[in-house]
Design a protein around this motif. Structure first.
Motif, PDB file in Angstrom:
ATOM      1  N   MET A 185      -7.639  -9.142  13.320  1.00 49.34           N
ATOM      2  CA  MET A 185      -7.061  -9.265  11.991  1.00 49.34           C
ATOM      3  C   MET A 185      -6.697  -7.464  11.967  1.00 49.34           C
ATOM      4  O   MET A 185      -7.503  -6.709  12.174  1.00 49.34           O
ATOM      5  CB  MET A 185      -7.868  -9.327  10.974  1.00 49.34           C
ATOM      6  CG  MET A 185      -8.498 -10.939  10.826  1.00 49.34           C
ATOM      7  SD  MET A 185      -9.472 -11.337   9.535  1.00 49.34           S
ATOM      8  CE  MET A 185      -8.393 -11.566   8.267  1.00 49.34           C
ATOM      9  N   ALA A 186      -5.296  -7.465  11.685  1.00 47.72           N
ATOM     10  CA  ALA A 186      -4.794  -6.096  11.642  1.00 47.72           C
ATOM     11  C   ALA A 186      -4.274  -5.805  10.589  1.00 47.72           C
ATOM     12  O   ALA A 186      -3.922  -6.534   9.498  1.00 47.72           O
ATOM     13  CB  ALA A 186      -3.591  -5.972  12.886  1.00 47.72           C
ATOM     14  N   ALA A 187      -3.923  -4.511  10.267  1.00 50.69           N
ATOM     15  CA  ALA A 187      -3.570  -4.069   9.081  1.00 50.69           C
ATOM     16  C   ALA A 187      -2.032  -4.066   9.297  1.00 50.69           C
ATOM     17  O   ALA A 187      -1.286  -3.861  10.374  1.00 50.69           O
ATOM     18  CB  ALA A 187      -3.822  -2.532   8.754  1.00 50.69           C
ATOM     19  N   LYS A 188      -1.298  -4.479   7.846  1.00 51.90           N
ATOM     20  CA  LYS A 188       0.344  -4.528   8.033  1.00 51.90           C
ATOM     21  C   LYS A 188       0.720  -3.405   8.401  1.00 51.90           C
ATOM     22  O   LYS A 188       0.369  -2.055   8.181  1.00 51.90           O
ATOM     23  CB  LYS A 188       0.681  -4.939   6.401  1.00 51.90           C
ATOM     24  CG  LYS A 188       0.307  -6.341   5.945  1.00 51.90           C
ATOM     25  CD  LYS A 188       0.617  -6.612   4.416  1.00 51.90           C
ATOM     26  CE  LYS A 188       0.267  -8.037   4.472  1.00 51.90           C
ATOM     27  NZ  LYS A 188       0.400  -8.379   2.909  1.00 51.90           N
ATOM     28  N   GLY A 230       2.984  -0.690  14.546  1.00 51.35           N
ATOM     29  CA  GLY A 230       3.912   0.767  14.146  1.00 51.35           C
ATOM     30  C   GLY A 230       2.650   1.567  13.426  1.00 51.35           C
ATOM     31  O   GLY A 230       1.722   1.895  13.911  1.00 51.35           O
ATOM     32  N   THR A 231       3.026   1.844  12.153  1.00 55.47           N
ATOM     33  CA  THR A 231       2.253   2.496  11.288  1.00 55.47           C
ATOM     34  C   THR A 231       1.459   1.647  10.467  1.00 55.47           C
ATOM     35  O   THR A 231       1.951   1.048   9.409  1.00 55.47           O
ATOM     36  CB  THR A 231       3.069   3.598  10.345  1.00 55.47           C
ATOM     37  OG1 THR A 231       4.008   4.620  11.300  1.00 55.47           O
ATOM     38  CG2 THR A 231       2.148   4.544   9.342  1.00 55.47           C
ATOM     39  N   PRO A 232       0.022   1.574  10.468  1.00 55.92           N
ATOM     40  CA  PRO A 232      -0.556   0.765   9.852  1.00 55.92           C
ATOM     41  C   PRO A 232      -0.860   1.055   8.374  1.00 55.92           C
ATOM     42  O   PRO A 232      -0.967   2.309   8.140  1.00 55.92           O
ATOM     43  CB  PRO A 232      -1.966   0.554  10.538  1.00 55.92           C
ATOM     44  CG  PRO A 232      -2.166   1.774  11.214  1.00 55.92           C
ATOM     45  CD  PRO A 232      -0.513   2.175  11.529  1.00 55.92           C
ATOM     46  N   ARG A 288     -13.462  -0.838   3.837  1.00 53.94           N
ATOM     47  CA  ARG A 288     -11.727  -0.708   3.995  1.00 53.94           C
ATOM     48  C   ARG A 288     -11.312  -0.612   5.049  1.00 53.94           C
ATOM     49  O   ARG A 288     -12.024  -0.230   6.313  1.00 53.94           O
ATOM     50  CB  ARG A 288     -11.650   0.328   3.081  1.00 53.94           C
ATOM     51  CG  ARG A 288     -11.833   0.382   1.452  1.00 53.94           C
ATOM     52  CD  ARG A 288     -11.308   1.390   0.629  1.00 53.94           C
ATOM     53  NE  ARG A 288     -11.646   1.498  -0.683  1.00 53.94           N
ATOM     54  CZ  ARG A 288     -10.992   0.499  -1.396  1.00 53.94           C
ATOM     55  NH1 ARG A 288     -10.068   0.089  -1.081  1.00 53.94           N
ATOM     56  NH2 ARG A 288     -11.331   0.708  -2.713  1.00 53.94           N
ATOM     57  N   ALA A 289      -9.930  -1.068   5.233  1.00 59.71           N
ATOM     58  CA  ALA A 289      -9.476  -0.722   6.522  1.00 59.71           C
ATOM     59  C   ALA A 289      -9.186   0.712   6.997  1.00 59.71           C
ATOM     60  O   ALA A 289      -8.668   1.469   6.129  1.00 59.71           O
ATOM     61  CB  ALA A 289      -7.861  -1.466   6.814  1.00 59.71           C
ATOM     62  N   SER A 290      -9.256   1.039   8.266  1.00 59.34           N
ATOM     63  CA  SER A 290      -9.012   2.448   8.604  1.00 59.34           C
ATOM     64  C   SER A 290      -8.159   2.557   9.819  1.00 59.34           C
ATOM     65  O   SER A 290      -8.097   3.647  10.261  1.00 59.34           O
ATOM     66  CB  SER A 290     -10.490   3.221   8.711  1.00 59.34           C
ATOM     67  OG  SER A 290     -10.996   2.620   9.725  1.00 59.34           O
ATOM     68  N   GLY A 291      -7.778   1.654  10.356  1.00 58.54           N
ATOM     69  CA  GLY A 291      -6.950   1.661  11.737  1.00 58.54           C
ATOM     70  C   GLY A 291      -5.993   0.524  11.637  1.00 58.54           C
ATOM     71  O   GLY A 291      -5.799  -0.161  10.709  1.00 58.54           O
TER      72      GLY A 291
END
Length: 417
Positions: free
Chosen positions: A318-321, A325-327, A362-365
């Motif tokens: 599960m990745a950050a949008k 590129g720039t998450p 929270r997402a950090s990467g």
């Protein structure tokens, strides 16, 4: 890092760690680039084994400095870590040792690169930044125009110093698979197989990433093919490095292309890999700490064989949008009720790019979570992993919906025969 040589269940430290591993290890604020600080910590805490996970500290020589101070280390020296740190280094070693790999050219100017592409003929082409680029420095160009543009971008500073030299390879047709081995520089033992999904989008579309999911084992790597990989690729690599005075100690991750002419080396990683590590660890039955310590102490021959469960393991990233590129960082995450693998789906959620903001996760990467599950078949493991994914509330995240799809299709087809 752990205390007490020989004990894999003693005090574990993780630097820097994350909220996921915090339940299992004591988090430490240490900069791996500050070798003096790492050495001081090891001395103060009587560390019995250091496991250097990421590639950057290995390429920077952290393992060398630790060994000079008498600390046991799992991970290769700076010289040997060039297997991952420099695509050109690996290609040159393959030439010297007769290891099967794609034809290639090294270039440092656009003009030389275009001349090399001319020599290779028609597309597709494979272009790789020579140095470390977080798994993103590879372009498979379907047209000459795409190749020319990628060449200009890489040599123009897209990947900084990592792209100051570019390796252009002949395209290899076939199926990709990953083979793992442990070595102390002399003894080499197999350590499992996997297949990953590099492209960001479903159907293997979009740019390359560090990996959007994986499964293990890789049935396409039959026992006969694994023996061939050991004999023609992995063992010759270890032997050549030892003969040249730069013995390799640690894990060797061989990315392979299974061609009509047999397995060929795509590239090496000098670490377990992400997301491959997660699926390997879910199946491992041997004591990982004992294996790593045996590598560090040059006693792998006494360890014996690594044992893995016959089950499949599958992981969904599960990745950050915005990734690769720039998450989009800072997004809130609420894990499902069974994220610890204790019940229901049996899935385990490994953290990558996460942090705690008070009581909020929270997402950090870019790549944030690895949702991993096992099953008697790839189909069962896939179902369990995606059931857990669906239970996670991560509005600013995304994931591929087809991880393991090729293997599931093969299973369905075999049942119909």
């Amino acid at each position: 890092m752990s205390h007490a040589p020989g004990k894999s269940d003693d005090t574990l430290y993780a630097a820097p760690g994350n909220p996921g591993i915090a339940d299992h290890a004591q988090l430490v604020t240490l900069d791996a680039a500050d070798h003096s600080a790492v050495l001081a910590f090891c001395e103060d805490h009587v560390i019995g084994l250091v496991v250097v996970g990421p590639e950057q500290p290995l390429v920077a020589g952290l393992a060398d400095d630790l060994r000079k101070s008498g600390v046991a280390v799992f991970g290769p020296s700076k010289a040997a870590a060039q297997l991952e740190g420099s695509k050109a280094f690996t290609k040159q070693l393959c030439e010297r040792a007769g290891i099967p790999t794609a034809a290639y050219r090294e270039v440092e100017t656009v003009a030389d690169g275009k001349a090399a592409l001319d020599e290779m003929g028609a597309a597709p082409y494979v272009l790789k930044a020579d140095g470390l680029a977080a798994g993103k420095g590879v372009v498979i160009a379907e047209t000459r125009a795409e190749a020319d543009a990628a060449l200009a971008d890489m040599l123009g500073g897209q990947f900084g110093s990592a792209g100051a030299r570019v390796v252009i390879e002949a395209f290899m047709a076939g199926e990709e698979a990953s083979f793992f081995a442990l070595t102390d520089g002399t003894t080499v033992i197999p350590f499992g197989t996997a297949q990953d999904h590099k492209r960001v989008g479903d159907g293997d579309t979009g740019p390359n990433t560090g990996g959007m999911g994986a499964y293990s084992p890789a049935p396409v790597l039959t026992g006969a093919l694994q023996a061939e990989v050991m004999q023609r690729i992995v063992q010759p690599t270890v032997d050549a490095l030892r003969a040249e005075g730069t013995p390799y100690s640690g894990v060797l991750y061989a990315g392979l292309m299974l061609t009509a002419d047999g397995p060929q080396l795509i590239e090496y990683n000098c670490r377990f890999g992400d997301p491959e590590c997660q699926v390997l660890m879910m199946r491992l039955e041997s004591d990982l700490g004992e294996a790593m310590l045996a590598c560090a102490n040059g006693m792998l021959a006494e360890f014996g064989e690594a044992r893995f469960a016959e089950d499949f393991a599958l992981t969904v990233v599960m990745a950050a949008k915005g990734y690769p590129g720039t998450p989009e960082k800072g997004g809130a995450i609420v894990l499902g009720p069974f994220a610890d693998g204790a019940a229901e789906t049996g899935a385990k959620v490994f953290h990558a790019g996460t942090t705690m903001d008070g009581a909020a996760l929270r997402a950090s990467g870019g790549r944030v979570l690895n949702v991993t599950a096992t099953g008697a078949t790839a189909t069962e493991a896939q179902s369990a992993a995606y059931a857990e994914v669906q239970s996670i509330d991560f509005p600013t995240g995304f994931y591929r919906t087809d991880i393991g799809g090729r293997e599931v299709t093969r299973e369905v087809s075999s049942r119909r025969v």
